[in-house]
Write a protein that holds these residues in place. Structure first.
Motif, PDB file in Angstrom:
ATOM      1  N   SER A   1       0.809  -1.218   0.000  1.00 24.06           N
ATOM      2  CA  SER A   1       0.000   0.000   0.000  1.00 24.06           C
ATOM      3  C   SER A   1       0.844   1.270   0.000  1.00 24.06           C
ATOM      4  O   SER A   1       0.331   2.358  -0.258  1.00 24.06           O
ATOM      5  N   ASN A   2       2.139   1.157   0.285  1.00 24.71           N
ATOM      6  CA  ASN A   2       2.983   2.364   0.251  1.00 24.71           C
ATOM      7  C   ASN A   2       3.675   2.567  -1.102  1.00 24.71           C
ATOM      8  O   ASN A   2       4.573   3.393  -1.224  1.00 24.71           O
ATOM      9  N   THR A   3       3.246   1.808  -2.119  1.00 22.85           N
ATOM     10  CA  THR A   3       3.825   1.986  -3.453  1.00 22.85           C
ATOM     11  C   THR A   3       3.402   3.348  -4.012  1.00 22.85           C
ATOM     12  O   THR A   3       2.228   3.691  -3.966  1.00 22.85           O
ATOM     13  N   PRO A   4       4.336   4.112  -4.548  1.00 20.73           N
ATOM     14  CA  PRO A   4       3.957   5.399  -5.155  1.00 20.73           C
ATOM     15  C   PRO A   4       2.907   5.199  -6.254  1.00 20.73           C
ATOM     16  O   PRO A   4       3.004   4.250  -7.048  1.00 20.73           O
ATOM     17  N   GLU A   5       1.916   6.085  -6.271  1.00 21.69           N
ATOM     18  CA  GLU A   5       0.802   5.976  -7.224  1.00 21.69           C
ATOM     19  C   GLU A   5       1.308   5.892  -8.671  1.00 21.69           C
ATOM     20  O   GLU A   5       0.753   5.167  -9.495  1.00 21.69           O
ATOM     21  N   VAL A   6       2.400   6.599  -8.974  1.00 24.31           N
ATOM     22  CA  VAL A   6       2.915   6.609 -10.344  1.00 24.31           C
ATOM     23  C   VAL A   6       3.364   5.213 -10.774  1.00 24.31           C
ATOM     24  O   VAL A   6       3.205   4.828 -11.942  1.00 24.31           O
ATOM     25  N   LYS A   7       3.873   4.413  -9.832  1.00 26.08           N
ATOM     26  CA  LYS A   7       4.301   3.052 -10.184  1.00 26.08           C
ATOM     27  C   LYS A   7       3.098   2.119 -10.328  1.00 26.08           C
ATOM     28  O   LYS A   7       3.103   1.216 -11.161  1.00 26.08           O
ATOM     29  N   VAL A   8       2.071   2.343  -9.509  1.00 26.70           N
ATOM     30  CA  VAL A   8       0.835   1.567  -9.649  1.00 26.70           C
ATOM     31  C   VAL A   8       0.231   1.821 -11.031  1.00 26.70           C
ATOM     32  O   VAL A   8      -0.131   0.890 -11.764  1.00 26.70           O
ATOM     33  N   GLU A   9       0.178   3.092 -11.397  1.00 18.76           N
ATOM     34  CA  GLU A   9      -0.416   3.462 -12.688  1.00 18.76           C
ATOM     35  C   GLU A   9       0.386   2.894 -13.855  1.00 18.76           C
ATOM     36  O   GLU A   9      -0.167   2.414 -14.842  1.00 18.76           O
ATOM     37  N   ALA A  10       1.713   2.952 -13.736  1.00 20.84           N
ATOM     38  CA  ALA A  10       2.570   2.441 -14.808  1.00 20.84           C
ATOM     39  C   ALA A  10       2.352   0.943 -14.993  1.00 20.84           C
ATOM     40  O   ALA A  10       2.332   0.434 -16.116  1.00 20.84           O
ATOM     41  N   THR A  11       2.158   0.232 -13.886  1.00 21.28           N
ATOM     42  CA  THR A  11       1.939  -1.215 -13.958  1.00 21.28           C
ATOM     43  C   THR A  11       0.577  -1.517 -14.576  1.00 21.28           C
ATOM     44  O   THR A  11       0.430  -2.410 -15.418  1.00 21.28           O
ATOM     45  N   ARG A  12      -0.443  -0.751 -14.152  1.00 17.62           N
ATOM     46  CA  ARG A  12      -1.776  -0.912 -14.754  1.00 17.62           C
ATOM     47  C   ARG A  12      -1.742  -0.602 -16.249  1.00 17.62           C
ATOM     48  O   ARG A  12      -2.401  -1.270 -17.049  1.00 17.62           O
ATOM     49  N   ALA A  13      -0.976   0.436 -16.619  1.00 13.87           N
ATOM     50  CA  ALA A  13      -0.909   0.849 -18.030  1.00 13.87           C
ATOM     51  C   ALA A  13      -0.335  -0.264 -18.904  1.00 13.87           C
ATOM     52  O   ALA A  13      -0.576  -0.301 -20.109  1.00 13.87           O
ATOM     53  N   LEU A  14       0.424  -1.179 -18.296  1.00 14.97           N
ATOM     54  CA  LEU A  14       0.973  -2.317 -19.046  1.00 14.97           C
ATOM     55  C   LEU A  14      -0.013  -3.479 -19.086  1.00 14.97           C
ATOM     56  O   LEU A  14       0.318  -4.569 -19.539  1.00 14.97           O
ATOM     57  N   GLY A  15      -1.219  -3.250 -18.589  1.00 14.60           N
ATOM     58  CA  GLY A  15      -2.260  -4.260 -18.707  1.00 14.60           C
ATOM     59  C   GLY A  15      -2.389  -5.190 -17.519  1.00 14.60           C
ATOM     60  O   GLY A  15      -3.174  -6.145 -17.561  1.00 14.60           O
ATOM     61  N   ALA A  16      -1.640  -4.933 -16.449  1.00 17.75           N
ATOM     62  CA  ALA A  16      -1.696  -5.824 -15.288  1.00 17.75           C
ATOM     63  C   ALA A  16      -2.897  -5.511 -14.408  1.00 17.75           C
ATOM     64  O   ALA A  16      -3.356  -4.367 -14.338  1.00 17.75           O
ATOM     65  N   GLU A  17      -3.387  -6.546 -13.735  1.00 10.19           N
ATOM     66  CA  GLU A  17      -4.384  -6.366 -12.686  1.00 10.19           C
ATOM     67  C   GLU A  17      -3.587  -6.150 -11.393  1.00 10.19           C
ATOM     68  O   GLU A  17      -2.761  -6.980 -11.025  1.00 10.19           O
ATOM     69  N   VAL A  18      -3.805  -5.018 -10.734  1.00 10.85           N
ATOM     70  CA  VAL A  18      -2.994  -4.684  -9.566  1.00 10.85           C
ATOM     71  C   VAL A  18      -3.781  -4.905  -8.280  1.00 10.85           C
ATOM     72  O   VAL A  18      -4.948  -4.490  -8.175  1.00 10.85           O
ATOM     73  N   PHE A  19      -3.166  -5.567  -7.310  1.00 10.90           N
ATOM     74  CA  PHE A  19      -3.768  -5.778  -5.994  1.00 10.90           C
ATOM     75  C   PHE A  19      -2.946  -5.023  -4.953  1.00 10.90           C
ATOM     76  O   PHE A  19      -1.764  -5.316  -4.781  1.00 10.90           O
ATOM     77  N   ILE A  20      -3.580  -4.063  -4.297  1.00  5.81           N
ATOM     78  CA  ILE A  20      -2.885  -3.300  -3.257  1.00  5.81           C
ATOM     79  C   ILE A  20      -3.172  -3.959  -1.908  1.00  5.81           C
ATOM     80  O   ILE A  20      -4.330  -4.156  -1.541  1.00  5.81           O
ATOM     81  N   VAL A  21      -2.104  -4.296  -1.181  1.00  4.54           N
ATOM     82  CA  VAL A  21      -2.279  -4.984   0.115  1.00  4.54           C
ATOM     83  C   VAL A  21      -1.380  -4.340   1.172  1.00  4.54           C
ATOM     84  O   VAL A  21      -0.492  -3.552   0.841  1.00  4.54           O
ATOM     85  N   GLY A  22      -1.606  -4.711   2.432  1.00  9.46           N
ATOM     86  CA  GLY A  22      -0.715  -4.267   3.502  1.00  9.46           C
ATOM     87  C   GLY A  22       0.702  -4.754   3.236  1.00  9.46           C
ATOM     88  O   GLY A  22       0.909  -5.793   2.594  1.00  9.46           O
ATOM     89  N   ILE A  23       1.673  -4.004   3.778  1.00  9.65           N
ATOM     90  CA  ILE A  23       3.074  -4.253   3.436  1.00  9.65           C
ATOM     91  C   ILE A  23       3.510  -5.682   3.760  1.00  9.65           C
ATOM     92  O   ILE A  23       4.279  -6.293   3.028  1.00  9.65           O
ATOM     93  N   THR A  24       2.981  -6.253   4.828  1.00  7.34           N
ATOM     94  CA  THR A  24       3.421  -7.586   5.247  1.00  7.34           C
ATOM     95  C   THR A  24       2.633  -8.715   4.575  1.00  7.34           C
ATOM     96  O   THR A  24       2.935  -9.890   4.772  1.00  7.34           O
ATOM     97  N   GLU A  25       1.618  -8.343   3.792  1.00  3.42           N
ATOM     98  CA  GLU A  25       0.726  -9.381   3.223  1.00  3.42           C
ATOM     99  C   GLU A  25       1.054  -9.761   1.778  1.00  3.42           C
ATOM    100  O   GLU A  25       0.326 -10.551   1.172  1.00  3.42           O
ATOM    101  N   ARG A  26       2.124  -9.207   1.242  1.00  5.90           N
ATOM    102  CA  ARG A  26       2.393  -9.366  -0.182  1.00  5.90           C
ATOM    103  C   ARG A  26       2.520 -10.817  -0.626  1.00  5.90           C
ATOM    104  O   ARG A  26       1.856 -11.271  -1.557  1.00  5.90           O
ATOM    105  N   VAL A  27       3.389 -11.538   0.063  1.00  2.00           N
ATOM    106  CA  VAL A  27       3.694 -12.896  -0.375  1.00  2.00           C
ATOM    107  C   VAL A  27       2.446 -13.777  -0.256  1.00  2.00           C
ATOM    108  O   VAL A  27       2.102 -14.542  -1.164  1.00  2.00           O
ATOM    109  N   GLN A  28       1.735 -13.608   0.883  1.00  2.00           N
ATOM    110  CA  GLN A  28       0.554 -14.426   1.108  1.00  2.00           C
ATOM    111  C   GLN A  28      -0.514 -14.183   0.046  1.00  2.00           C
ATOM    112  O   GLN A  28      -1.097 -15.118  -0.507  1.00  2.00           O
ATOM    113  N   ARG A  29      -0.751 -12.900  -0.275  1.00  2.00           N
ATOM    114  CA  ARG A  29      -1.765 -12.571  -1.280  1.00  2.00           C
ATOM    115  C   ARG A  29      -1.362 -13.144  -2.635  1.00  2.00           C
ATOM    116  O   ARG A  29      -2.213 -13.646  -3.388  1.00  2.00           O
TER     117      ARG A  29
END
Lengths: 302, 302
Positions: free
Chosen positions: A90-118
């Motif tokens: 969830s602390n990822t800069p919005e510009v990087k989230v947008e850049a990833t979405r712009a490449l066609g990815a489905e993005v899931f924003i999660v708590g910092i410690t939940e990444r691997v589990q999600r």
């Protein structure tokens, strides 16, 4: 551990999709500017090789990353026409989230410690394949293609300086170089503030640093730690490790913009700072260029 | 006029000393980043070829330039171990004077209108050879090597956009491309404020603009005008001319830093601005990267 044929096979697989970066003269040495890859970082090489080797990628690929690996996997997936799901903290800069979405990815924003589990949940739910950022032989082999290119372009090279964090890049590059020319010196470069591999090399065994400590460096792509797999390659092949200060890293970013006309992120300049510390010469891998423009402005104005 | 074999010969001569710049994906098109040459501009190609073809260069070479040509000739001369004398106008930024001196050149600062005369005096006094910035077949042939590389790397290319000023670059590139693949469209790009070639193409004959008018553009490397020799190549080979506004030029500089991770000077971004105006696609030649850092800061902060 991977071996030279893995890297050679990777080179054939990824060649149509990556930039064949040239060596650029820089002082008495050279730069290998991976910042010029389409997503701005070497990570594309490993992601492309890993994805190409997935047996059935039709159910998609999954990655967790806040950084260059996210865009690398999204880019590679789009290229192969398969869906990608990227888990970002969830602390990822919005510009990087947008850049990833712009490449066609489905993005899931999660708590910092939940990444691997999600990410693991997504793999289970969808039958998708996880592409880890560095702890995988196919990823390491893909990054190693940089080593083949350096030797092809500069057969007389004596030293190659490579940034280290998770260790995927240097594992691949060192395997390629040492397998072909064992006399070439492979030097790892780390921020002093995330110098866990330097500490491990001194100790002769893998030393763990607290993530909070590793997170102190401005080189935000170098805050990971090696896996057993990458440590095995590093122990076997890396000749030396150089650590650099925050000031040296930021100075290298400014020098690269002014003298090499390259926009480079702090992590991407760490090997260049280490190259200077070694007295220049050799090839430094410039690993990425995704700097916050505000930071670049501050460094060039200062 | 030059022909394809001149360009092919130049390619063999300069290959050991120039960066083989890759094509970089950019939007739906590509960039040819000549800003990555050692002195930060394509000018090195022409200077190297011209110098290599001087029969007896032992008495040195002379050039007049305030810009990238000065450093190109100084660099080429140092490489061949011959003395260079560069005549620069008194309004040349100190940083460019220093950069030229650092390459081993003897620099002569003169009044703005005395450049050519002083250079001719040096040639006469020393028995040295003048290397002009664009009005010379060997210089044109050297610049043309960029066209060969574009065709080799992207055989399916449909359009190549090239900045124009004195016209040496586009003369060489267009000759190479049209000789090999006449169907590839070669488009010249100019700042609107220095659009004398666009006016000439419309008029069907060489139209002269007042130097004061041409000097209005921020693209300070594009304030020259073509010679009879370069105009002959342009008339014969260039399909179309696109002019761009100052705002479009500066916008392209910012976009190149943010999206392509390249530090580019305004003149070097003119073909990229024109490429955008054409709807993207094709290859744009990024001709140089020697921007005043203060201007880059202003564009990235804005």
């Amino acid at each position: 551990m991977i071996a030279l044929p893995d890297v050679q096979a990777a080179a054939r697989v990824i060649a149509p999709h990556v930039v064949r970066t040239p060596l650029l003269p820089f002082g008495s040495g050279w730069l290998k500017p991976e910042s010029l890859q389409p997503i701005g970082a070497f990570k594309l090489r490993g992601a492309l090789n890993a994805l190409a080797r997935v047996e059935d990628p039709s159910r998609g690929v999954v990655a967790y990353s806040s950084g260059n690996h996210a865009q690398a996997v999204a880019y590679a997936a789009r290229l192969h026409g398969v869906p990608s799901a990227i888990v970002m903290p969830s602390n990822t800069p919005e510009v990087k989230v947008e850049a990833t979405r712009a490449l066609g990815a489905e993005v899931f924003i999660v708590g910092i410690t939940e990444r691997v589990q999600r990410a693991q949940e997504l793999v289970a739910e969808r039958g998708a394949v996880l592409i880890p950022p560095f702890d995988h032989p196919d990823v390491i082999a893909g990054q190693g293609t940089i080593g083949l290119e350096v030797l092809a372009d500069l057969p007389s090279v004596e030293t190659v300086v490579v940034p280290m964090s998770g260790g995927g890049l240097i594992s691949g590059v060192a395997t390629a170089i040492k397998s072909i020319k064992p006399d070439v010196r492979v030097v790892g470069a780390e921020p002093e503030l995330a110098g866990d591999i330097a500490a491990s090399v001194r100790a002769g065994e893998l030393v763990r640093w607290d993530p909070v400590d590793r997170a102190r460096t401005v080189a935000d792509a170098l805050r990971d730690e090696p896996s057993e797999l990458t440590w095995a390659h590093i122990s076997a092949y890396v000749d030396d490790v150089v650590t650099v200060t925050e000031e040296e890293i930021l100075g290298a970013v400014a020098a690269l913009a002014r003298q090499a006309r390259l926009v480079v992120e702090p992590s991407g300049a760490v090997a260049v700072a280490a190259q200077a510390k070694l007295g220049g010469g050799g090839v430094a891998v410039v690993s990425g260029g995704n700097i916050d423009p505000a930071l670049l402005v501050r460094l060039l104005a200062g």
